[in-house]
Design a protein around this motif. Structure first.
Motif, short mmCIF file in Angstrom:
data_model
loop_
_atom_site.label_atom_id
_atom_site.label_comp_id
_atom_site.label_asym_id
_atom_site.label_seq_id
_atom_site.Cartn_x
_atom_site.Cartn_y
_atom_site.Cartn_z
N ASN A 34 36.62 38.29 33.13
CA ASN A 34 35.96 37.01 32.85
C ASN A 34 35.16 37.02 31.56
O ASN A 34 34.03 36.54 31.52
CB ASN A 34 35.00 36.68 34.00
CG ASN A 34 35.55 35.57 34.87
OD1 ASN A 34 36.72 35.24 34.78
ND2 ASN A 34 34.70 35.01 35.70
N ASN B 34 28.22 37.95 36.35
CA ASN B 34 28.64 36.70 35.70
C ASN B 34 29.34 35.73 36.65
O ASN B 34 30.34 35.13 36.28
CB ASN B 34 29.60 37.02 34.55
CG ASN B 34 28.91 36.87 33.21
OD1 ASN B 34 27.69 36.78 33.14
ND2 ASN B 34 29.69 36.87 32.15
N GLU B 36 31.15 36.38 39.10
CA GLU B 36 32.40 36.92 39.64
C GLU B 36 32.04 37.95 40.73
O GLU B 36 31.13 38.74 40.54
CB GLU B 36 33.14 37.62 38.51
CG GLU B 36 34.55 38.06 38.83
CD GLU B 36 35.56 36.95 38.62
OE1 GLU B 36 36.44 36.80 39.49
OE2 GLU B 36 35.48 36.24 37.60
N LYS B 134 38.55 42.54 42.74
CA LYS B 134 37.80 41.28 42.69
C LYS B 134 38.31 40.30 43.73
O LYS B 134 39.44 40.42 44.21
CB LYS B 134 37.79 40.71 41.28
CG LYS B 134 38.93 39.83 40.88
CD LYS B 134 38.73 39.39 39.43
CE LYS B 134 39.46 38.08 39.19
NZ LYS B 134 39.43 37.66 37.78
N ASP B 136 37.62 36.00 45.36
CA ASP B 136 36.88 34.73 45.31
C ASP B 136 35.94 34.64 46.50
O ASP B 136 35.00 33.86 46.50
CB ASP B 136 37.86 33.54 45.42
CG ASP B 136 38.81 33.53 44.25
OD1 ASP B 136 38.40 33.97 43.16
OD2 ASP B 136 39.96 33.10 44.43
#
Lengths: 306, 306
Positions: A34, B34, B36, B134, B136
């Motif tokens: 990101n 950030n 994330e 990672k 969501d």
């Protein structure tokens, strides 16, 4: 063919070839997520290789965090999150508690946090730490530019002398000897240099294998010629006393001693900062190789398998 | 007090107390950078504990990546970047090359990448991998809700039977035996479940300690009562054949066998997906504890120190 025949660094080359990854070989691995540059690194401490069981577990915990933070700092970053993976014999719980107190103390000092880990059984203690850091600008080993000066933080060779003293297992040590021992068992990552490195350094490495090896690493990875001057290499008063007492040469300690975790970096001369304990020890030119006082510098640092 | 007196999980509680960190104790540690959600995890393989030297190094490399990816999947995430830390005796370079070929093959399969690592010398092989993933939506062990059903992916107990067969070191194995051995040495993280877990699961864990222990982990961390029905626990035809041949009980293998790396998760019944090999084996209620066929479920999974 055994690993000892090609050495630690030979093996790393072989493995890089298999993974065909271009980014392996720096103090940390930079990855973009990101638009943020994250830094990943891992360093490990094995009983009887990096520490003895008789060391206070607190200092072992402190050190395993420090050496990982040091890699992040050398890349211009701040350490954020750590994982700690322990392989342990069936030892006293109190020992592991001491280890974790040291880990926690180091994390508080460096402003990072242990967020997880793993525990498994083994015959000897192995402590593996993984660190995630971040930076606005990744500083690699490969950015040294002709015209740069070469700088080092602090003093070199202390940790090696400290280790030798510690292994004597004497009951009493003189004050200067205790200071050298402290440099071995309780190295401090140079977080006071983060802003300077991130802002100005063209290349940086933390000296964990010994100055002579690490100058070669910078030279090879940057594709430049680096020359250093032996008289300019900073050594402490304590190391001088130690060498006088034992008939040794401080320069040899400074060149070959790993584990000082000082920073070796390059940038133009006008970026020198008098408020840091940095010292110019050489310069970068077009060409290749590493030289000391005009002669080829022999890499004499630490290779685990040689 | 020795570690064996409090066990692996007792020790983790002690260390959590020292770090005073609330997030330790899940399959991965979620950290926000950030905006994330990144997932950090580490898992380790020690020679003679998790594998023998006679295993093909390729399968050891495959497995160390798979078990870390499995943790990321259980948190609803995709694996992105790995570091591999090796502690090695002075063995053949060819062995390490095989290890890395397995690591690379696994990374290609799972869509992640090794970006760095560390090599040090030791008396036994220790392979520590660290994975950054990672997601969501972080799925924890602590989100199971009363009213949820409990599901498991695939079949359970195969890896345990496979290990027992492997350790016989026979020259010939029957086909069904080879399949069981394959499940032990080459577990596959259930990346086909990532979307389902991320979207629908209230809680999830990968079964690495054995179903009976891992049901308890979900129950304790979520503060709910979980009941399972023994007849509904999925076991493979191969495991049934194995148990018939050796006079064993498939249920015991399914309840106690670690290292299947299947997923155990909860969500409302209407989220059942017939295109996945998921099976409902129980349900979640208000209360506490874990039960099987109305009786207390005894955690009989693997604890490294007991």
């Amino acid at each position: 063919m055994k690993i000892s025949q090609i050495g630690e660094f030979g093996l790393i080359q072989v493995l890089k070839g298999i993974l065909s990854s271009p980014i392996i070989g720096d103090d940390t691995a930079p990855v973009e997520i990101n638009g943020e540059t994250l830094l990943l690194t891992t360093d490990c401490m094995v009983e009887d290789r990096h520490f003895k069981r008789f060391y206070a577990p607190e200092v072992v915990g402190w050190k395993v965090i420090s050496v990982n933070v040091s890699d992040v700092v050398a890349s211009g970053g701040n350490a954020l999150y750590a994982l700690v993976s322990l392989a342990l014999p069936d030892i006293e719980v109190a020992y592991v508690e001491g280890l974790y107190r040291g880990i926690k103390e180091a994390c508080s000092f460096y402003g990072c946090q242990v967020v997880g880990g793993n525990i498994t059984k083994a015959e000897k203690i192995v402590i593996d730490a993984f660190m995630l850091g971040k930076t606005d600008r990744f500083v690699s080993r490969s950015g040294a530019k002709p015209g740069d000066k070469l700088y080092v933080s602090g003093t070199l060779g202390d940790a090696k002398a400290g280790l030798e003293l510690l292994l004597l297992e004497r009951k009493k040590y003189e004050d200067f000897e205790l200071k050298l021992i402290e440099r071995h068992i309780r190295p401090t990552a140079r977080i006071d240099y983060i802003k300077h490195i991130r802002k100005y350094a063209n290349a940086c490495i933390d000296i964990s294998d010994g100055l002579s090896s690490d100058v070669w690493h910078l030279s090879r990875m940057s594709g430049v010629k680096i020359s250093i001057k032996s008289n300019d290499i900073p050594v402490s008063e304590e190391l001088k006393l130690f060498c006088k007492k034992h008939g040794r040469n401080p320069l040899e300690y400074a060149l070959t001693g790993g584990e000082d975790y000082q920073l070796l970096f390059t940038h133009p001369e006008d970026r020198y900062n008098p408020f840091l304990d940095m010292k110019c020890i050489g310069f970068v030119e077009e060409g290749s190789g590493a030289y000391i006082d005009g002669e080829t510098l022999h890499p004499m640092g630490f290779d685990h398998f040689r």
